[in-house]
Enzyme design. Sequence first.
Site, PDB file in Angstrom:
ATOM      1  N   THR A  78       0.811  -1.214   0.000  1.00 51.60           N
ATOM      2  CA  THR A  78       0.000   0.000   0.000  1.00 51.60           C
ATOM      3  C   THR A  78       0.847   1.267   0.000  1.00 51.60           C
ATOM      4  O   THR A  78       0.502   2.254  -0.640  1.00 51.60           O
ATOM      5  CB  THR A  78      -0.938   0.007   1.220  1.00 51.60           C
ATOM      6  OG1 THR A  78      -1.811  -1.117   1.139  1.00 51.60           O
ATOM      7  CG2 THR A  78      -1.762   1.277   1.281  1.00 51.60           C
ATOM      8  N   ASP A 107       1.987  -7.190  -4.176  1.00 57.45           N
ATOM      9  CA  ASP A 107       1.092  -7.069  -3.031  1.00 57.45           C
ATOM     10  C   ASP A 107       1.557  -8.076  -1.987  1.00 57.45           C
ATOM     11  O   ASP A 107       1.939  -9.193  -2.327  1.00 57.45           O
ATOM     12  CB  ASP A 107      -0.345  -7.388  -3.464  1.00 57.45           C
ATOM     13  CG  ASP A 107      -1.343  -7.140  -2.348  1.00 57.45           C
ATOM     14  OD1 ASP A 107      -1.382  -7.965  -1.411  1.00 57.45           O
ATOM     15  OD2 ASP A 107      -2.086  -6.154  -2.406  1.00 57.45           O
ATOM     16  N   SER A 108       1.532  -7.689  -0.729  1.00 59.01           N
ATOM     17  CA  SER A 108       2.093  -8.580   0.294  1.00 59.01           C
ATOM     18  C   SER A 108       1.312  -9.879   0.436  1.00 59.01           C
ATOM     19  O   SER A 108       1.824 -10.852   0.988  1.00 59.01           O
ATOM     20  CB  SER A 108       2.177  -7.865   1.650  1.00 59.01           C
ATOM     21  OG  SER A 108       0.906  -7.690   2.224  1.00 59.01           O
ATOM     22  N   SER A 109       0.082  -9.936  -0.071  1.00 61.57           N
ATOM     23  CA  SER A 109      -0.652 -11.194  -0.051  1.00 61.57           C
ATOM     24  C   SER A 109       0.006 -12.240  -0.940  1.00 61.57           C
ATOM     25  O   SER A 109      -0.248 -13.444  -0.789  1.00 61.57           O
ATOM     26  CB  SER A 109      -2.104 -10.969  -0.500  1.00 61.57           C
ATOM     27  OG  SER A 109      -2.773 -10.111   0.396  1.00 61.57           O
ATOM     28  N   GLN A 114      -4.380 -19.843  20.415  1.00 57.67           N
ATOM     29  CA  GLN A 114      -5.167 -18.921  19.591  1.00 57.67           C
ATOM     30  C   GLN A 114      -5.243 -17.538  20.221  1.00 57.67           C
ATOM     31  O   GLN A 114      -5.579 -16.567  19.540  1.00 57.67           O
ATOM     32  CB  GLN A 114      -6.579 -19.476  19.389  1.00 57.67           C
ATOM     33  CG  GLN A 114      -6.638 -20.760  18.589  1.00 57.67           C
ATOM     34  CD  GLN A 114      -8.045 -21.297  18.444  1.00 57.67           C
ATOM     35  OE1 GLN A 114      -9.027 -20.573  18.630  1.00 57.67           O
ATOM     36  NE2 GLN A 114      -8.163 -22.577  18.116  1.00 57.67           N
ATOM     37  N   CYS A 115      -4.961 -17.427  21.522  1.00 57.22           N
ATOM     38  CA  CYS A 115      -5.006 -16.138  22.218  1.00 57.22           C
ATOM     39  C   CYS A 115      -3.790 -15.297  21.819  1.00 57.22           C
ATOM     40  O   CYS A 115      -2.683 -15.824  21.673  1.00 57.22           O
ATOM     41  CB  CYS A 115      -5.007 -16.337  23.726  1.00 57.22           C
ATOM     42  SG  CYS A 115      -6.399 -17.292  24.349  1.00 57.22           S
ATOM     43  N   THR A 133       1.340  -4.591   4.604  1.00 59.70           N
ATOM     44  CA  THR A 133       1.095  -4.920   6.011  1.00 59.70           C
ATOM     45  C   THR A 133       0.552  -6.324   6.239  1.00 59.70           C
ATOM     46  O   THR A 133       0.768  -6.902   7.304  1.00 59.70           O
ATOM     47  CB  THR A 133       0.110  -3.903   6.626  1.00 59.70           C
ATOM     48  OG1 THR A 133      -1.122  -3.933   5.892  1.00 59.70           O
ATOM     49  CG2 THR A 133       0.686  -2.508   6.608  1.00 59.70           C
ATOM     50  N   ASP A 134      -0.154  -6.896   5.266  1.00 57.76           N
ATOM     51  CA  ASP A 134      -0.872  -8.140   5.521  1.00 57.76           C
ATOM     52  C   ASP A 134       0.041  -9.287   5.934  1.00 57.76           C
ATOM     53  O   ASP A 134      -0.332 -10.108   6.774  1.00 57.76           O
ATOM     54  CB  ASP A 134      -1.692  -8.554   4.294  1.00 57.76           C
ATOM     55  CG  ASP A 134      -2.934  -7.700   4.116  1.00 57.76           C
ATOM     56  OD1 ASP A 134      -3.298  -6.968   5.058  1.00 57.76           O
ATOM     57  OD2 ASP A 134      -3.546  -7.756   3.029  1.00 57.76           O
TER      58      ASP A 134
END
Length: 357
Positions: free
Chosen positions: A28, A72-74, A293-294, A104-105
């Site tokens: 971005t 794109d970072s994806s 997962q926390c 950022t992703d």
Amino acid sequence: MPYSKIHINPISPEPTSGSVLVIYTGGTLGMVYETKGRQLVPFNFDQIIERVPEISRLDFAITFLSLPEPIDSSNMNPAIWIELAEIIGSNYDQFDSFVILHGTDTMAYTASALSYLLENLNKPVILTGAQLPIGVARSDARENVITALELAAARNEQGNPIISEVCIYFNSNLLRGNRSKKKESSDFNAFHSENYPALATAGVRIEYNLPYIKPFLPGVELVVHKSLNTQVAFLKMFPGISPEVVQAVMNIPDLRGVVLETFGAGNATTDIWFLSTISRAIKNQIVIFNVSQCDGGRVAQGHYQTSKYLQQAGVVSGSDITPEAAITKMMYVFAIESDYQNCVEMLGKPLRGEMSI
């Protein structure tokens, strides 16, 4: 395709803080509105001073290098992580520090992977990006880039870099890269580090949290690792998960390891079919890495009965590691070690400050 390089010299004839190599991967941050229409398009980094004129006032030499095809970072992948590590390795003696401009992703994945690939790193490698493109008036890109550059160039009284590890700088906070996680998609405060303090905070002044920063180690030689093993998988527990789902993951051909995202402090169902599947996978020398997962807290296998069975089966505790750092750690460990027990031991201890003991 060759890399595109742009050199920016400081205003003073002799830079006081060395030199920084900035590597642009895409994302971005590097978007502007095209002349006609309102479509966002990647901007030419030859015009970086036009977009961020403050850069020309920094008192150190800066070289911008753009990947041949910014992405794109994806679309980030292990091959590009290795390419970035090799760029840093081949330029390590020519530059005092490195800044990576990244979407950022997947930034936390890249920061984690680089922390493993760059063994004995003794210079700053700081990743940053933006939530809004640099071509938008309210963009956070300018502050993030300028401060990341200042952090990369910072030296202590002995002339050594204050930062000598892989970090993420975003929205006034410098975080250890392999302790970071993207938490917000629509807020400038996108990255958090729940289980490790910020290394620095940028306000009117930059305040360093020195006890938590990896110390500079004189005389060590950088080792750049150039392979990652992607025969790994995530398995996230949820109420009602079926045997077919778990077995499908565990039966992936040539699978080496699974990051098991469990409830709370490392808990999972105690259904016989589940425990049998886990035990069978471990007997087949598939490493199971238990990660909570926390976002905060840590895995404490054996604290509850529901995690005691995992411990008895030989599941490796991930302590307070993030999922991003866990999966990239597996890729790194499996690439350099083939022995099952050695892999278990390496995963269960901190290698680059990514987890607590």
